[in-house]
Design a protein around this motif. Structure first.
Motif, PDB file in Angstrom:
ATOM      1  N   ILE A   1      -3.650   1.323   2.381  1.00  0.00           N
ATOM      2  CA  ILE A   1      -2.283   1.082   2.710  1.00  0.00           C
ATOM      3  C   ILE A   1      -2.580  -0.168   3.466  1.00  0.00           C
ATOM      4  CG2 ILE A   1      -0.208   1.770   4.101  1.00  0.00           C
ATOM      5  CD1 ILE A   1      -1.156   3.496   1.613  1.00  0.00           C
TER       6      ILE A   1
ATOM      7  N   ASN B   1       1.170  -0.132  -0.884  1.00  0.00           N
ATOM      8  CA  ASN B   1       0.236   0.957  -1.107  1.00  0.00           C
ATOM      9  C   ASN B   1      -0.703   0.329  -2.268  1.00  0.00           C
ATOM     10  OD1 ASN B   1      -1.278   3.042  -2.244  1.00  0.00           O
ATOM     11  ND2 ASN B   1       0.466   4.563  -2.502  1.00  0.00           N
TER      12      ASN B   1
ATOM     13  N   ASN C   1       8.461   2.117   3.469  1.00  0.00           N
ATOM     14  CA  ASN C   1       7.029   2.591   3.749  1.00  0.00           C
ATOM     15  C   ASN C   1       6.549   2.373   4.993  1.00  0.00           C
ATOM     16  OD1 ASN C   1       6.908   3.153   0.906  1.00  0.00           O
ATOM     17  ND2 ASN C   1       5.292   1.382   0.513  1.00  0.00           N
TER      18      ASN C   1
ATOM     19  N   GLU D   1       3.196   9.603  -0.612  1.00  0.00           N
ATOM     20  CA  GLU D   1       2.960   8.642  -1.760  1.00  0.00           C
ATOM     21  C   GLU D   1       2.213   9.276  -3.141  1.00  0.00           C
ATOM     22  OE1 GLU D   1       3.405   4.486  -2.017  1.00  0.00           O
ATOM     23  OE2 GLU D   1       4.995   6.039  -1.289  1.00  0.00           O
TER      24      GLU D   1
END
Length: 151
Positions: free
Chosen positions: A6, A12, A93, A109
């Protein structure tokens, strides 16, 4: 997925085409893509934002949400592009990470990007699982998300 995948900007790296190509060594199948182990594992602070943000470039923040200017103008522009093209939001996120923590984010995720057919990882850049849908990429090396499937 792993915490080190991350990026500070909220990307990601575990669902990035360059990371997934490296994981599956796809270039051995006739492709020519840059491989990348992710921003943090390769010692960069963030591919997308590191050269624009002094705090990030110097490693003073782990995530952009730690900055008083979050979300900055550049992050907003990056987020807009990724939401439109790649079905992900760095800002969403980062907000999720800030309020729920890294473990909950990784679980979310993992589920979001899991291939329904084989359990592999779906790439955010083209919407394909490189374990069971690589033939689609062989037929069209510039394949992007199939709009009909996602509307």
């Amino acid at each position: 997925m792993h915490e080190n995948l991350i990026a500070p900007c909220g990307m990601n790296c575990g669902v990035c085409i360059h990371y997934l190509f490296m994981q599956h060594d796809i270039n051995k199948q006739g492709f020519r893509r840059k491989y990348c182990p992710g921003c943090i594992p390769r010692g960069e602070h963030c591919t997308h934002m590191g050269h624009y943000c002094e705090l990030m470039a110097e490693g003073k923040v782990r995530f952009c949400f730690e900055c008083k200017e979050f979300p900055c103008k550049r992050l907003k522009a990056l987020d807009r592009r990724y939401r439109g093209k790649y079905h992900m939001s760095m800002i969403e996120n980062l907000k999720y990470l800030r309020f729920h923590g890294i473990e909950a984010f990784l679980e979310k995720e993992t589920e979001k990007w899991r291939c329904k057919a084989c359990g592999g990882v779906v790439c955010c850049h083209n919407g394909l699982c490189l374990e069971c849908q690589i033939d689609t990429l062989h037929r069209n090396k510039k394949y992007r998300w199939n709009r009909e499937e996602n509307e």
